[in-house]
Design a protein around this motif. Structure first.
Motif, mmCIF file in Angstrom:
data_model
loop_
_atom_site.group_PDB
_atom_site.id
_atom_site.type_symbol
_atom_site.label_atom_id
_atom_site.label_comp_id
_atom_site.label_asym_id
_atom_site.label_seq_id
_atom_site.Cartn_x
_atom_site.Cartn_y
_atom_site.Cartn_z
ATOM 1 N N PHE A 32 19.902 -0.899 -5.258
ATOM 2 C CA PHE A 32 20.387 -1.956 -4.367
ATOM 3 C C PHE A 32 20.599 -1.385 -2.957
ATOM 4 O O PHE A 32 21.698 -0.956 -2.632
ATOM 5 N N VAL A 68 27.099 -5.069 -4.427
ATOM 6 C CA VAL A 68 26.284 -5.829 -5.388
ATOM 7 C C VAL A 68 27.069 -7.019 -5.931
ATOM 8 O O VAL A 68 28.077 -6.851 -6.614
ATOM 9 N N VAL A 98 17.124 -5.971 -3.859
ATOM 10 C CA VAL A 98 17.031 -5.077 -4.993
ATOM 11 C C VAL A 98 15.661 -4.406 -4.885
ATOM 12 O O VAL A 98 14.727 -4.981 -4.305
ATOM 13 N N GLU A 100 12.052 -8.516 -8.963
ATOM 14 C CA GLU A 100 12.487 -8.211 -7.596
ATOM 15 C C GLU A 100 12.509 -9.478 -6.739
ATOM 16 O O GLU A 100 13.471 -9.757 -6.029
#
Lengths: 432, 292, 278
Positions: free
Chosen positions: A223, A389, A229, A421
């Motif tokens: 991250f 995150v 990501v 992703e």
């Protein structure tokens, strides 16, 4: 409730009002008043539910000047908590996974707890490194950590011995992807059973934990910032390719959900079950039961180093304080409760979870618990997700879904990782 | 009925007012609130930012939503017709006042008393490929058990069968109640005419219970388009989203991602879908009635 | 099929098919019952252990001994019976009016109510949660009962049923000078008992097994309904342990519904045997 309050005001004196400060503590881990009743004997209790129940009973007995209201919610309790916060009626203390704290912290829904912990006599410097990483966000403490949950190899040593994979009473574990495949084939040839027991149905966290761990081992940044990501990388492709290979060759169980995988391991249906610390307790009980497939043949080990460094992706439970107006006496009651809980963290670690406080980790009584020496390192080396995150559980669902598809061969690996992703980044683009 | 002055005419309103009041406040008002929210980027805790049709545009371009809509429609198609036919046949067979029929009615109703948690727990045992009942059966026949919950082609039928087993009881009751309204003397006349079973069914029973049939089909369609618990608990929407339904998607977006605006937009899309499908069914059945 | 008289028994082939169907329905139920009388430990590795003794009532004892279970059971009974009574009254009144009376906007109002059939719960549940928070209705019985009273199905169903009752009955009553209320109460309502029974079972069942609304509205354990309470009592999120206990909960929670079914079913059968609508 408000109507009731109004009614009470109008009919003042209809009931003697309780002057004691009330704290509402909301937790999951189930209801087991039946077994433990009003018992305050914490040391005699076992299971997560039992230990918490006796702890709360004991607090009530020792602190008659505080009214403790306990609310048990169905796991994981977040829909209820969100509803309570939205309705402006949150509890005072709530069990929360450390990976979830960022969601609520970022939205300004949690009180920083530095002050209340000082009042409680809990020194944040005594948190284990893994626990501290789980509760400190942008320099402030947002929860009192309660444990560290890690993923491990749970091992059936009888089958490992049958496959020639035991040396000096310890399981022989692979040190590279090729070795893993070789040992898995050797295991299958000798026992006729799959080397790994895994859940591929309705269990996104399974593959995500493996992927995170081995990406961390290779030094990948998963991250890079709060909006992205990175999964479509050579390192990720290697990891997924290995697990796809295991699946394709039948070296792991197939088509199982989590309960099925759990039962399979108990029945001696496979060599290694890569699942969390929370299964140590139940499997230890099996290992002590004559007639069980695991009788005297159960061991645990951290995930082996297959690439790069030793690494462990961890999470943990914690106590958070949703933001709300509270009186001084209520805050004092909360502080006293937290201080009380912290003193019993050693008892909690009997469940299999790692303690959140460094001093507990170093006691002889903790080290004397079965297997703990094998995994204690996780409390210091375990890596939490970065503080920025958010929506970890939703993201885990998305990534896990794509990984399941890649590992079981529904989707090509490249496409699954690219899709994962893309889906996560799109989710992040929608966040404020 | 055409007589009566103003008070008489208002009397009718008094009969429907209690329901309409609650209906308006507790259902329609939140519905309108929801429609309002769907034009915003909103979270669960009151944040609102007007984005017009943004959420709808996102939904229409979202492959996950497309897949969920497809799954949901397929499930409804695999559940409603067999469920309706089965329930009707059972109701016809059990529409008698004997003790045996009562016992059978109880048996076919029994699964409905279970909550979805237990239904899925039981069917997990039946469907799971390494220890389930079907696996044991496949084993006995010397075949590989089918991975019902992890194969994209099998997971929808598996959920459909689970749902049919669970939902049989209520349609049977509706059909039984409907059959009570078919006057017995009509059957006696048919019996005198020596009409065959099929002829009796086709020309007497079916027309008499057409409204019940419509009701069952509409209710089941509405219900199955909102299928949620079975998919969530059996497969979590997997494999690869192969059993994610619209409501499961809404749940994930609302409680997993806190995107209340997007979740309500998806809910309005589902509302529109249900409205179109049920109106179509209603119109198909009642237009003949109005014409005749 | 129905061409035979309602008192006739079942013919051979039909009976055989019914027996097969009954087996398919009952096998999982029996399985549930067997699991519920096994100790949790015995089921941890192998649920097949349910097929052989020893059996125990410990799981049921555990449920009954919990101080909260009786409270949750009471809550569920209050909510489900309250909802059922409310739905029967509201739906009968509205259904009678829509089927039998003339009043302004009758047709449009009926269509407006029909619209409710198509509204998915997800489109209203979160806004309704906000609304009820404003009104202070969470964690209260009205908060749990009110949403269940807004279903259009009952009104639609009762309207259909009232429509099917021949008109000559009311003409006669009205000629006798009876009021609308009397016509409704003494003449038509008794004829709708099979419909009331069906609607009652349906409403009770839906209310009893409802999960999402009570989960987010009743957030203190004093107001949990049985479904929410039993879910909170679960120790393990993945249901890997405590299988026997879980199944005992399922059986326990089903008993009230079975009682309601048996009571209402009797009404339907009685109607069938004699006073059916002609």
């Amino acid at each position: 409730m408000r109507w009731c309050g109004l009614l009470l005001l109008l009919l003042a004196g209809c009931a003697a009002p309780d002057q004691r400060p009330e704290i509402v503590v909301q937790r999951f881990f189930g209801e087991c008043g039946v077994i433990h009743g009003g018992s305050t004997d914490v040391a005699a209790a076992d299971t997560e539910c039992g230990i918490l129940t006796t702890l709360f009973n004991r607090f009530e007995a020792e602190n008659p000047d505080i009214r403790l209201k306990v609310n048990v919610v169905a796991w994981p309790g977040y829909p209820q908590l969100a509803a309570q916060i939205a309705a402006g009626d949150p509890p005072d203390l709530v069990t929360m996974h450390q990976s979830v704290i960022s969601d609520y912290q970022d939205r300004g829904l949690l009180e920083p707890m530095d002050g209340v912990l000082v009042e409680a006599g809990v020194d944040a410097a005594t948190f284990t490194p893994a626990a501290r990483a789980g509760v400190v966000k942008y320099g402030r403490v947002y929860a009192m950590p309660w444990d560290t949950i890690g993923r491990l190899f749970h091992i059936n040593t009888r089958l490992m011995a049958q496959a020639g994979l035991m040396r000096d009473g310890k399981p022989v574990l692979p040190r590279s992807p090729d070795e893993l495949l070789a040992q898995a084939r050797q295991f299958k040839a000798a026992t006729g059973k799959p080397y790994l027991v895994q859940a591929h149905v309705n269990a996104p966290d399974f593959h995500v934990a493996l992927l995170y761990t081995y990406l961390l081992a290779q030094g990948d940044t998963i991250f890079p910032d709060a909006r992205h990501v990175r999964l479509d990388t050579p390192a990720a492709r290697q990891v997924v390719a290995l697990f796809r290979q295991l699946h394709a060759e039948g070296l792991t169980t197939r088509n199982q959900d989590f309960p099925a995988a759990t039962a399979r391991f108990v029945q001696g249906g496979g060599g290694i079950f890569p699942v969390g610390t929370w299964m140590i307790g139940p499997y230890d009980a099996e290992a002590a039961r004559p007639g069980s497939a695991l009788y005297r043949s159960y061991a645990i080990a951290p995930f082996p180093r297959l690439w790069g460094q030793d690494a462990a992706f961890v999470d943990g439970h914690a106590w958070v304080m949703p933001r709300a107006a509270r009186s001084r006496s209520e805050r004092a009651a909360i502080a006293r409760f937290l201080g009380f809980l912290a003193r019993y963290n050693a008892d909690w670690s009997r469940t299999g979870q790692l303690p959140a406080f460094q001093p507990v980790l170093e006691t002889d009584s903790f080290r004397a618990l079965p297997h703990r020496g094998d995994i204690v390192a996780i409390a210091s080396t375990g890596t939490q997700l970065p503080e920025h995150v958010r929506r970890q559980s939703a993201i885990q669902g998305l990534i896990g879904e794509e990984l399941e598809a890649a590992v079981t061969g529904i989707k090509p690996i490249d496409r699954a990782l690219a899709d994962a992703e893309r889906r996560v980044n799109r989710l992040y683009a929608e966040l404020p | 009925m055409k007589s009566g002055g103003a008070p008489r005419r208002l009397e009718g309103l008094a009969f429907v007012a209690p329901f309409l009041l609650l209906y308006g406040v507790v259902l329609i008002w939140p519905l309108l609130m929801g429609i309002g929210i769907s034009f915003h980027r909103a979270d669960l805790f009151g944040a609102r930012e007007w984005i017009g049709l943004g959420n709808y545009a996102t939904a229409l371009a979202d492959p996950v939503v497309h897949q969920a809509i497809g799954n949901t429609l397929l499930l409804a198609l695999l559940i409603v017709p067999p469920l309706t036919a089965l329930a009707l046949l059972l109701a016809l067979a059990l529409n008698r006042a004997t003790r045996g029929a009562a016992v059978f009615r109880g048996i076919f109703f029994s699964s409905s008393v279970l909550s979805v948690t237990i239904v899925t727990l039981i069917w997990r045992f039946i469907l799971t490929p390494d220890a389930g009942l079907l696996a044991v059966a496949a084993d006995a026949l010397g075949r590989e058990p089918l991975p019902f919950l992890s194969d994209q082609a099998l997971v929808i039928p598996a959920i459909a069968i689970t749902t049919i087993w669970w939902s049989l009881g209520f349609p049977i009751m509706l059909f039984l109640a409907g059959l009570q309204q078919v006057p017995a003397d009509v059957y006696e006349a048919a019996a005198l005419d020596r009409a065959g079973r099929w002829t009796t069914f086709r020309h007497i029973t079916l027309p008499a219970i057409r409204r019940t049939l419509l009701l069952v089909v509409m209710l089941q369609t509405v219900g199955q388009l909102q299928l949620f618990g079975q998919a969530q608990l059996l497969t979590g929407g997997g494999p690869g989203g192969g059993s994610r339904t619209i409501v499961l998607a809404i749940f994930e977006v609302a409680f997993g991602r806190w995107e209340l605006g997007y979740a309500t937009a998806l809910a309005e899309i589902l509302f529109a879908m249900i409205l179109v499908v049920t109106l179509l069914q209603y119109w198909l059945v009642t237009r003949r009635e109005d014409a005749g | 099929m129905s061409a035979t008289s309602p008192r006739a028994g079942l013919s051979g082939p039909v009976l055989a098919l019914l027996l097969v169907g009954a087996a398919v329905m009952l096998t999982p139920m029996v399985w549930t019952l067997l699991l519920s009388v096994k100790s949790n430990a015995a089921l941890l590795g192998d649920s097949g252990a349910a097929l052989s003794p020893p059996y125990t009532l410990d799981n049921y004892r555990a449920i009954l001994a919990d101080r909260l279970t009786s409270r949750w059971l009471l809550n569920s009974l209050i909510v489900s019976l309250g909802t059922t009574a409310g739905v029967l009254v509201l739906s009968s009144l509205a259904g009678f009016a829509f089927a039998r009376l003339e009043f302004p906007f009758r047709r449009s109002l009926f269509l407006f109510v029909l619209l409710g059939l198509a509204i998915p719960e997800q489109a209203v549940i979160l806004p309704r949660h906000q609304l009820f928070a404003t009104l202070g209705l969470h964690n209260s019985y009205p908060g749990l009962i009110l949403p269940g009273l807004t279903g259009s199905f009952g009104v639609f169903f009762m309207t259909q049923y009232f429509r099917a009752i021949p008109r000559d009955l009311d003409e006669a009553a009205l000629l006798d000078g009876a009021s609308r209320l009397r016509l409704f109460w003494s003449v038509l309502l008794p004829l709708t008992i099979p419909a009331q029974a069906t609607l009652g079972v349906f409403t009770f069942l839906a209310s009893w097994n409802d999960y999402w609304w009570p989960l987010i509205s009743a957030t203190t354990s004093d107001y949990y309904t049985l479904t929410v309470g039993l879910a909170s009592a679960q120790m393990n999120y993945a249901q890997t342990s405590g299988l026997g206990f879980l199944m005992a909960q399922a059986v326990f929670a089903s008993v009230p519904i079975l009682i309601v079914y048996i009571v209402f079913q009797k009404q339907i059968v009685r109607a069938m045997a004699g006073t059916a609508v002609r």
